[in-house]
Enzyme design. Structure first.
Site, PDB file in Angstrom:
ATOM      1  N   HIS A   1     153.598  80.938  53.743  1.00 22.42           N
ATOM      2  CA  HIS A   1     153.051  79.907  54.630  1.00 22.42           C
ATOM      3  C   HIS A   1     151.665  79.486  54.133  1.00 22.42           C
ATOM      4  O   HIS A   1     150.793  80.330  53.906  1.00 22.42           O
ATOM      5  CB  HIS A   1     152.971  80.458  56.057  1.00 22.42           C
ATOM      6  CG  HIS A   1     152.204  79.570  56.971  1.00 22.42           C
ATOM      7  ND1 HIS A   1     152.416  78.216  57.046  1.00 22.42           N
ATOM      8  CD2 HIS A   1     151.197  79.836  57.846  1.00 22.42           C
ATOM      9  CE1 HIS A   1     151.582  77.686  57.915  1.00 22.42           C
ATOM     10  NE2 HIS A   1     150.833  78.645  58.417  1.00 22.42           N
TER      11      HIS A   1
ATOM     12  N   ASN B   1     147.465  72.913  56.118  1.00 23.60           N
ATOM     13  CA  ASN B   1     148.422  73.789  56.793  1.00 23.60           C
ATOM     14  C   ASN B   1     149.319  72.905  57.662  1.00 23.60           C
ATOM     15  O   ASN B   1     148.847  72.301  58.620  1.00 23.60           O
ATOM     16  CB  ASN B   1     147.649  74.801  57.651  1.00 23.60           C
ATOM     17  CG  ASN B   1     148.544  75.731  58.451  1.00 23.60           C
ATOM     18  OD1 ASN B   1     149.718  75.431  58.672  1.00 23.60           O
ATOM     19  ND2 ASN B   1     147.991  76.840  58.900  1.00 23.60           N
TER      20      ASN B   1
ATOM     21  N   CYS C   1     153.963  78.633  63.225  1.00 21.34           N
ATOM     22  CA  CYS C   1     154.026  78.487  61.755  1.00 21.34           C
ATOM     23  C   CYS C   1     155.131  79.323  61.115  1.00 21.34           C
ATOM     24  O   CYS C   1     155.452  79.138  59.945  1.00 21.34           O
ATOM     25  CB  CYS C   1     152.674  78.829  61.126  1.00 21.34           C
ATOM     26  SG  CYS C   1     151.341  77.770  61.682  1.00 21.34           S
TER      27      CYS C   1
HETATM   28  N1  COA Z   1     132.579  73.663  58.825  1.00 25.37           N
HETATM   29  C1  COA Z   1     131.460  74.369  58.704  1.00 25.37           C
HETATM   30  N2  COA Z   1     131.266  75.549  59.332  1.00 25.37           N
HETATM   31  C2  COA Z   1     132.262  75.999  60.116  1.00 25.37           C
HETATM   32  C3  COA Z   1     133.475  75.300  60.271  1.00 25.37           C
HETATM   33  C4  COA Z   1     133.613  74.085  59.590  1.00 25.37           C
HETATM   34  N3  COA Z   1     134.703  73.329  59.662  1.00 25.37           N
HETATM   35  N4  COA Z   1     134.269  76.009  61.084  1.00 25.37           N
HETATM   36  C5  COA Z   1     133.594  77.115  61.424  1.00 25.37           C
HETATM   37  N5  COA Z   1     132.379  77.097  60.844  1.00 25.37           N
HETATM   38  C6  COA Z   1     131.314  78.085  60.951  1.00 25.37           C
HETATM   39  C7  COA Z   1     131.424  78.948  62.166  1.00 25.37           C
HETATM   40  O1  COA Z   1     130.905  78.289  63.292  1.00 25.37           O
HETATM   41  C8  COA Z   1     130.599  80.145  61.760  1.00 25.37           C
HETATM   42  O2  COA Z   1     129.260  79.854  61.936  1.00 25.37           O
HETATM   43  P1  COA Z   1     128.266  80.990  62.497  1.00 25.37           P
HETATM   44  O3  COA Z   1     128.306  82.079  61.469  1.00 25.37           O
HETATM   45  O4  COA Z   1     126.964  80.272  62.576  1.00 25.37           O
HETATM   46  O5  COA Z   1     128.825  81.408  63.815  1.00 25.37           O
HETATM   47  C9  COA Z   1     130.855  80.238  60.262  1.00 25.37           C
HETATM   48  O6  COA Z   1     131.393  78.963  59.857  1.00 25.37           O
HETATM   49  C10 COA Z   1     131.828  81.306  59.921  1.00 25.37           C
HETATM   50  O7  COA Z   1     132.878  81.237  60.881  1.00 25.37           O
HETATM   51  P2  COA Z   1     134.093  82.196  60.793  1.00 25.37           P
HETATM   52  O8  COA Z   1     135.100  81.816  61.828  1.00 25.37           O
HETATM   53  O9  COA Z   1     133.631  83.596  60.738  1.00 25.37           O
HETATM   54  O10 COA Z   1     134.578  81.769  59.356  1.00 25.37           O
HETATM   55  P3  COA Z   1     135.710  82.346  58.533  1.00 25.37           P
HETATM   56  O11 COA Z   1     135.208  82.754  57.236  1.00 25.37           O
HETATM   57  O12 COA Z   1     136.554  83.309  59.303  1.00 25.37           O
HETATM   58  O13 COA Z   1     136.572  81.045  58.291  1.00 25.37           O
HETATM   59  C11 COA Z   1     138.574  80.066  59.127  1.00 25.37           C
HETATM   60  C12 COA Z   1     137.119  80.341  59.397  1.00 25.37           C
HETATM   61  C13 COA Z   1     139.199  79.336  60.316  1.00 25.37           C
HETATM   62  C14 COA Z   1     138.678  79.182  57.879  1.00 25.37           C
HETATM   63  C15 COA Z   1     139.262  81.414  58.857  1.00 25.37           C
HETATM   64  O14 COA Z   1     138.983  82.321  59.886  1.00 25.37           O
HETATM   65  C16 COA Z   1     140.699  81.270  58.697  1.00 25.37           C
HETATM   66  O15 COA Z   1     141.186  80.717  57.730  1.00 25.37           O
HETATM   67  N6  COA Z   1     141.481  81.825  59.641  1.00 25.37           N
HETATM   68  C17 COA Z   1     142.878  81.703  59.593  1.00 25.37           C
HETATM   69  C18 COA Z   1     143.249  80.350  60.025  1.00 25.37           C
HETATM   70  C19 COA Z   1     144.663  80.048  59.722  1.00 25.37           C
HETATM   71  O16 COA Z   1     145.049  80.074  58.595  1.00 25.37           O
HETATM   72  N7  COA Z   1     145.413  79.772  60.747  1.00 25.37           N
HETATM   73  C20 COA Z   1     146.759  79.444  60.635  1.00 25.37           C
HETATM   74  C21 COA Z   1     147.552  80.687  60.634  1.00 25.37           C
HETATM   75  S1  COA Z   1     149.183  80.293  61.008  1.00 25.37           S
END
Ligand code: COA
Length: 333
Positions: free
Chosen positions: A253, A283, A111
Site C-alpha cells: 500500500h 496515497n 486502505c
Molecule cells: N507540513 C509541514 N509540517 C507539518 C505538516 C505539513 N503538511 N504536517 C504536520 N506537520 C508538522 C507537525 O505539526 C509537527 O510539528 P510540531 O513538531 O511543531 O508539532 C511536525 O510536522 C512533525 O509532525 P509529526 O506528525 O510528528 O510528523 P511525522 O514525521 O510523523 O510525519 C506524517 C507526519 C503524517 C507524514 C507521518 O506520521 C505519516 O506518514 N504517518 C502515516 C500516514 C499514512 O501513511 N497514513 C495512511 C495509512 S493507511
C-alpha cells in the site's frame, strides 16, 4: 485445485493534477516537507460532480479489455468514499458496465480494502458461487479531506484500479495464493471520519465541523502500518511456501515512502524490489495496490513470472497480504 486467477488489470486517474506548489499556496507546508516526509510530488483529484463510481467504471472497463472478456459474474468495490452512504456503489457500477443481475457489493476496509476484496473474491470463486468477478479499489479521498488540514491534505489522491478474477487452477500464473487478513478495532480512532454514521448522526443536531472530515493520528498510524504490513507479509509468504528471498516484487500500500523503506528493512526484502508510484499519485487508499500494479506493468518493473507479494494496511485498523506469480497480461488504455 480451483483458484481465483488474475486475468486482467485496469487503472484510471482523474485528469486534474494537484502539485505540491498548489497546496503550499493555501496551507502552512512546504514542497520539501511533503517530499521528504511522505514522498508525494503530485496527486490526481476529481472535479466537483465526479464520484468514485465514475473512476471505478473507467478502471473496470480497462480491466475487462485487458482480460479480453465482455463481462464478469460479479462486482466487488473496495472504497471508503462510496457515491452515497446508501446504497452501495458496486451495483451502479455493475449496471453501467452492462452486467445486469450480477452480485455487486462494497467492502469497507479503508486502505486495506483491495486486499480484502481479493480475498472475498477468491472465496466466491473457489467455492463455486461465481466463475468470475471484477474487484475494484476506488476512492475519491479529496471529497472527505478537510482542505484546511495540512496533515492529511498533502498525503492523499484520488483514483481507481481493478482486476478481473476468473476461475482457474492453483498452479497457473496469476492464481492468488493464501491470504493473511486481520483487524484491530481497539485502534479504530486512529483513522476515522467521526460523523455521518449511526454513532454521530449527520441527520440530527450540529456536527462539529472537523468531525465531517477524515482524521488521522499520523505517528501511531505510521508505527502500526510498518508492524502490521510486515507481520502480515511474513504470514502470507510462509503460507505460500516461500521465504523472503523468493519474492521478486512487493506491491505494498502506497501510504508513505518512509513506510515502504521501513517495511523493506523489516522484511529484509531489498527496497528496489518494491514497486512505487506514490510520488505521482499520493496515497490513493483502496486504489493504491492496483494502481501500483498498473504502474509496474507500464514501466516494465513487473514481468510475467515474477513472484509477487501484495500487502496493505488501513483504518479499522485492518491489514492483509497475499501472493501470486505475475501472469502475462497487457494493459488497455
Ligand atoms: N507540513 C509541514 N509540517 C507539518 C505538516 C505539513 N503538511 N504536517 C504536520 N506537520 C508538522 C507537525 O505539526 C509537527 O510539528 P510540531 O513538531 O511543531 O508539532 C511536525 O510536522 C512533525 O509532525 P509529526 O506528525 O510528528 O510528523 P511525522 O514525521 O510523523 O510525519 C506524517 C507526519 C503524517 C507524514 C507521518 O506520521 C505519516 O506518514 N504517518 C502515516 C500516514 C499514512 O501513511 N497514513 C495512511 C495509512 S493507511
Amino acid at each position: 485445485m480451483r483458484a481465483a486467477v488474475v486475468a486482467g488489470l485496469g487503472a484510471w486517474l482523474p485528469p486534474r493534477v494537484v502539485t505540491n506548489d498548489e497546496l503550499t499556496a493555501r496551507l502552512d507546508t512546504t514542497d520539501e516537507w511533503i517530499r521528504s516526509r511522505i514522498g508525494v510530488v503530485t496527486r490526481h483529484v476529481v472535479e466537483p460532480g465526479m464520484a468514485t463510481s465514475d473512476l471505478s467504471v473507467e478502471a473496470a472497463r480497462r480491466a475487462l479489455r485487458s482480460a479480453g472478456v465482455p463481462g464478469a459474474g460479479g462486482v466487488i468495490l473496495a472504497t471508503t468514499t462510496p457515491d452515497r452512504p446508501c446504497p452501495a456503489t458496486a451495483p451502479e457500477i455493475a449496471s453501467r458496465l452492462g452486467l445486469d443481475g450480477v452480485p455487486a457489493f462494497d467492502i469497507a476496509a479503508v486502505c486495506t480494502g483491495f486486499v480484502y476484496g481479493l480475498g472475498v473474491g477468491a472465496g466466491l470463486i473457489t467455492s463455486g458461487i461465481v466463475d468470475s468477478l471484477i474487484v475494484i479499489g476506488g476512492d475519491a479521498y479529496s471529497t472527505i479531506l478537510n482542505p484546511q488540514d495540512r496533515t492529511t491534505s498533502v498525503i492523499f489522491g484520488d483514483g481507481a484500479g481493478a482486476v478481473v478474477l476468473r476461475a482457474g487452477s492453483a498452479d497457473e500464473p496469476g492464481a492468488l495464493g493464501p491470504f493473511d487478513l486481520g483487524s484491530d478495532g481497539e485502534l479504530s480512532d486512529l483513522i476515522t471520519v467521526p460523523a455521518g454514521g449511526s454513532r454521530q448522526r449527520s441527520s440530527r443536531g450540529i456536527v462539529p465541523h472537523g468531525d465531517k472530515f477524515f482524521q488521522m493520528e499520523g505517528r501511531e498510524v505510521f508505527a502500526n502500518a510498518v508492524a502490521r504490513m510486515s507481520a502480515s507479509s511474513r504470514n502470507a509468504i510462509k503460507r505460500q511456501g516461500w521465504v523472503a528471498s523468493d519474492v521478486d516484487r512487493v506491491i505494498a500500500h502506497q501510504a508513505n515512502t518512509r513506510i515502504l523503506d521501513a517495511v523493506s528493512a523489516e522484511l529484509e526484502v531489498p527496497r528496489d524490489k518494491f514497486i512505487s508510484n506514490i510520488t505521482d499519485v499520493g496515497n490513493t487508499s483502496a486504489a493504491s495496490i492496483p494502481l501500483a500494479l498498473a504502474h509496474g506493468v507500464r514501466s516494465g518493473e513487473l514481468q510475467p513470472g515474477h513472484k509477487v507479494l501484495l500487502t496493505a494496511f488501513g483504518g479499522g485498523l485492518t491489514w492483509g497480504a497475499t501472493t501470486l506469480t505475475w501472469p502475462t497480461l497487457s494493459l488497455a488504455e
